[in-house]
Design an enzyme around this catalytic site. Structure first.
Site, PDB file in Angstrom:
ATOM      1  N   PRO A 180      11.439  26.495  17.902  1.00  0.00           N
ATOM      2  CG  PRO A 180       9.456  24.981  17.542  1.00  0.00           C
ATOM      3  CD  PRO A 180       9.986  26.456  18.335  1.00  0.00           C
ATOM      4  CB  CYS A 181      15.708  25.571  14.036  1.00  0.00           C
ATOM      5  SG  CYS A 181      15.796  23.715  13.669  1.00  0.00           S
ATOM      6  CB  THR A 182      11.235  23.368  11.030  1.00  0.00           C
ATOM      7  OG1 THR A 182      10.378  23.708  11.998  1.00  0.00           O
ATOM      8  CG2 THR A 182      11.821  21.692  11.512  1.00  0.00           C
TER       9      THR A 182
END
Length: 355
Positions: free
Chosen positions: A60-62
């Site tokens: 996940p890039c968040t």
């Protein structure tokens, strides 16, 4: 990622995906793919040990995105430690993890360095590379970071795929037929504008002629004031997501700027037109925006296949004919039909196990 790796000749052993509708999309398009709807934080990867050549995923890039809070390791969605655990338990020949450029921000340096030390301790030589969709014929400016690792005992080396900037197109030509699907009489002028617009760098030098799409992201209800002003100048809006292509009646609205449909966004991400998405507009937008562009995954997958098998490829014809599997190499590992995973658990990111 899985679609691109399939085109590169890898056969999926397991695709672990948390999102119910994203998992349904994978099953809809590839009924024979072993999709496991589960939380990677709860998956025991040890049954796959020694039976997987490539472990690939989109952590996940968040926690690292420049448009978010950039909490990094303090973010509950940070699954970089899970990527390390998966590698340790599976012991694949190689791994590829994709993320946003923000992963390399100075504030995350200690966290990333710790992960690299863990990979090294597990016996892997790891490199960090950058890759952009625009170098592989996708009409989108999408820069991403790859963590690529190979087991040291294999005595092989990885080289990034060559770039093909001459394959580039502009977003107008890329989606012209979709934009004009409902008879908007301004489609031709819009396509010409996208085709002829000059892209200038900060020093005033011409980079290229023909505008690329901004990075396609997940669902967004509307843009903020600055984004809307830029969209108006560039002639295309990325939010809200249009339900259908524009009509002449739509174009009579004051301040009209054509919005992209999810199908347009999917094509700008490099999905084939026959790829079917399951879910409503927000879910499909997230599936498209969170995806790795298939041709990028294919290019990196071919580079990894080349490293593992010592093969050389004629890259450009393979990547140009991207809507078909152009090679069908033999499996790299024995059958894993006896491997199972718990389908009842829930999930956190997708991990692709391939052979």
């Amino acid at each position: 990622m899985a679609l691109g790796l399939e085109r590169a000749g890898f056969q999926p052993v397991a695709l672990i995906e948390i999102d119910r509708q994203a998992a349904a999309t994978l099953r809809r398009n590839r009924p024979n793919w072993p999709v496991v709807e589960a939380d990677v934080r709860k998956v025991d990867f040890t049954p796959y040990k020694g039976k997987v050549d490539l472990l690939a995923g989109g952590v996940p890039c968040t926690p690292y995105s420049t448009i978010g809070e950039r909490k990094g390791k303090s973010d509950e969605n940070d699954l970089l430690p899970e990527a390390v655990r998966a590698v340790r338990e599976v012991r694949p020949k190689a791994f590829i993890f994709e993320n946003v450029d923000g992963l390399l921000h100075a504030k995350h340096a200690d966290h990333v360095a710790a992960a690299l030390r863990q990979f090294s301790k597990a016996g892997y030589a790891t490199v960090i590379e950058r890759i952009n969709t625009r170098d592989y014929g996708v009409a989108q400016n999408r820069s991403r970071v790859l963590l690529v690792g190979l087991r040291r005992d294999l005595s092989v080396s990885f080289r990034m795929p060559p770039k093909f900037p001459k394959m580039a197109t502009n977003m107008g030509d890329a989606v012209a037929d979709l934009m004009g699907a409902n008879g908007w009489s301004g489609t031709g002028d819009w396509v010409n504008r996208m085709r002829e617009m000059a892209v200038i760098d900060q020093t005033g030098n011409l980079i290229r002629t023909g505008i690329l799409a901004d990075t396609i992201r997940g669902y967004k209800g509307s843009g903020h004031k600055g984004e809307k002003a830029r969209w108006l100048r560039n002639g295309v809006a990325y939010a809200p997501i249009a339900k259908a292509a524009p009509t002449d009646e739509d174009a009579r609205t004051e301040g009209f700027v054509p919005c992209l449909t999810n199908r347009m966004r999917a094509r700008l991400q490099g999905f084939p037109d026959d790829w079917e998405f399951v879910g409503g507009i927000p879910s499909v937008a997230d599936q498209i925006g969170n995806a790795v562009a298939p041709v990028v995954a294919q290019a990196v997958g071919l580079a990894m296949y080349s490293a593992l098998q010592g093969m050389e490829f004629d890259w450009e014809p393979i990547l140009t004919l991207r809507h078909r599997r152009e090679i069908d190499p033999p499996p790299l590992a024995p059958s894993t039909d006896d491997i199972t995973a718990d389908p009842g658990s829930r999930i956190g990111t997708r991990i692709d196990l391939a052979r």
